[in-house]
Design an enzyme around this catalytic site. Structure first.
Site, mmCIF file in Angstrom:
data_model
loop_
_atom_site.group_PDB
_atom_site.id
_atom_site.type_symbol
_atom_site.label_atom_id
_atom_site.label_comp_id
_atom_site.label_asym_id
_atom_site.label_seq_id
_atom_site.Cartn_x
_atom_site.Cartn_y
_atom_site.Cartn_z
ATOM 1 N N HIS A 102 0.843 -1.201 0.000
ATOM 2 C CA HIS A 102 0.000 0.000 0.000
ATOM 3 C C HIS A 102 0.881 1.256 0.000
ATOM 4 C CE1 HIS A 102 -3.114 -2.628 2.282
ATOM 5 N NE2 HIS A 102 -3.604 -2.427 1.071
ATOM 6 N N LYS A 153 -16.437 -7.353 4.182
ATOM 7 C CA LYS A 153 -15.344 -7.755 5.071
ATOM 8 C C LYS A 153 -15.610 -7.326 6.506
ATOM 9 C CE LYS A 153 -11.586 -7.413 1.675
ATOM 10 N NZ LYS A 153 -10.328 -6.742 1.356
ATOM 11 N N ARG A 210 -2.448 -6.049 -8.216
ATOM 12 C CA ARG A 210 -1.463 -7.110 -8.040
ATOM 13 C C ARG A 210 -1.650 -8.099 -9.182
ATOM 14 N NH1 ARG A 210 -3.292 -7.856 -1.997
ATOM 15 N NH2 ARG A 210 -5.134 -7.123 -3.100
ATOM 16 N N SER A 246 -2.931 -7.586 3.231
ATOM 17 C CA SER A 246 -3.181 -7.369 4.658
ATOM 18 C C SER A 246 -3.536 -8.690 5.339
ATOM 19 C CB SER A 246 -4.334 -6.385 4.853
ATOM 20 O OG SER A 246 -4.018 -5.140 4.273
HETATM 21 P P1 ADP Z 1 -9.993 -3.693 -0.163
HETATM 22 O O1 ADP Z 1 -10.593 -4.193 1.093
HETATM 23 O O2 ADP Z 1 -10.781 -2.595 -0.810
HETATM 24 O O3 ADP Z 1 -9.542 -4.756 -1.120
HETATM 25 P P2 ADP Z 1 -7.211 -3.344 0.571
HETATM 26 O O4 ADP Z 1 -6.789 -2.569 1.758
HETATM 27 O O5 ADP Z 1 -6.998 -4.806 0.613
HETATM 28 O O6 ADP Z 1 -8.688 -2.914 0.327
HETATM 29 O O7 ADP Z 1 -6.483 -2.759 -0.731
HETATM 30 C C1 ADP Z 1 -6.639 -1.429 -1.114
HETATM 31 C C2 ADP Z 1 -6.033 -1.215 -2.468
HETATM 32 O O8 ADP Z 1 -4.631 -1.480 -2.442
HETATM 33 C C3 ADP Z 1 -6.581 -2.091 -3.585
HETATM 34 O O9 ADP Z 1 -6.579 -1.320 -4.780
HETATM 35 C C4 ADP Z 1 -5.573 -3.209 -3.679
HETATM 36 O O10 ADP Z 1 -5.552 -3.804 -4.952
HETATM 37 C C5 ADP Z 1 -4.291 -2.459 -3.396
HETATM 38 N N1 ADP Z 1 -3.242 -3.309 -2.851
HETATM 39 C C6 ADP Z 1 -3.357 -4.196 -1.828
HETATM 40 N N2 ADP Z 1 -2.187 -4.813 -1.592
HETATM 41 C C7 ADP Z 1 -1.289 -4.323 -2.497
HETATM 42 C C8 ADP Z 1 0.096 -4.592 -2.804
HETATM 43 N N3 ADP Z 1 0.781 -5.523 -2.117
HETATM 44 N N4 ADP Z 1 0.686 -3.881 -3.795
HETATM 45 C C9 ADP Z 1 -0.030 -2.958 -4.489
HETATM 46 N N5 ADP Z 1 -1.331 -2.677 -4.282
HETATM 47 C C10 ADP Z 1 -1.974 -3.339 -3.297
#
Ligand code: ADP
Length: 162
Positions: free
Chosen positions: A17, A41, A90, A128
């Site tokens: 992130h 979620k 990803r 996460s």
């Molecule tokens: P959500 O619950 O909306 O999926 P996340 O917190 O998991 O939210 O992810 C938020 C954003 O960050 C999404 O666009 C996701 O694709 C991106 N993201 C999550 N992990 C990574 C990573 N390791 N590298 C790049 N982008 C990521």
């Protein structure tokens, strides 16, 4: 003033992130990292805890701020006069869902553009939920989350098993 919003659960924020945030901060005048409610979620960390971790991780980035919102993203964008939604992509697995969200947001706010930034190869399989699983099982999350908050996240996840 070009403002972009980077929405997500950030449960907790990872270095994947943070990489997207840093890159977006070079493209826009202002970036808002938005802890938004995902009805599909049930989060591990409270909104306040997630916001606290994000605030510490972005402290060195002057044009980045953190906020929380539980309504429609399109309404938040209008409220903050933001013109772009940042998303990290990803593997192919992210694509279908993110494309659907981008189309929905385009319908709700035609003025806003969704911009996809490709994940770095080293962060491709970082999520996460992986951080939560490793931490809750007593493994080290070093290098997976921003260094400033590593210890606090590790402790919080470990308390879950003790
Ligand atoms: P959500 O619950 O909306 O999926 P996340 O917190 O998991 O939210 O992810 C938020 C954003 O960050 C999404 O666009 C996701 O694709 C991106 N993201 C999550 N992990 C990574 C990573 N390791 N590298 C790049 N982008 C990521």
């Amino acid at each position: 003033m070009r403002t972009a919003v980077y929405p997500g659960s950030f449960d907790p924020i990872t270095i994947g992130h943070l990489d997207i945030i840093e890159r977006a901060s070079r493209l826009f005048d202002q970036v808002i990292v938005l802890v938004s409610r995902n009805p599909d979620k049930s989060p591990f960390f409270t909104v306040d805890a997630r916001l606290g971790f994000i605030s510490r991780a972005i402290a060195a980035l002057p044009n980045v701020s953190a906020d929380a919102f539980s309504g429609l993203l399109a309404d938040y964008l209008k409220q903050r006069k933001a013109t772009a939604i940042i998303k990290g992509l990803r593997a192919v697995s992210d694509f279908e869902y993110e494309f659907q969200m981008a189309l929905a947001n385009k319908t709700l706010d035609p003025a806003a553009e969704t911009i996809f930034l490709a994940a770095q190869a080293k962060n491709m399989y970082l999520s996460s939920s992986l951080v939560r699983q490793i931490g809750a099982l007593g493994g080290s999350i070093k290098g997976l989350v921003p260094v400033e908050i590593e210890n606090d996240i590790q402790t919080a996840l470990q308390e879950e098993i003790s």
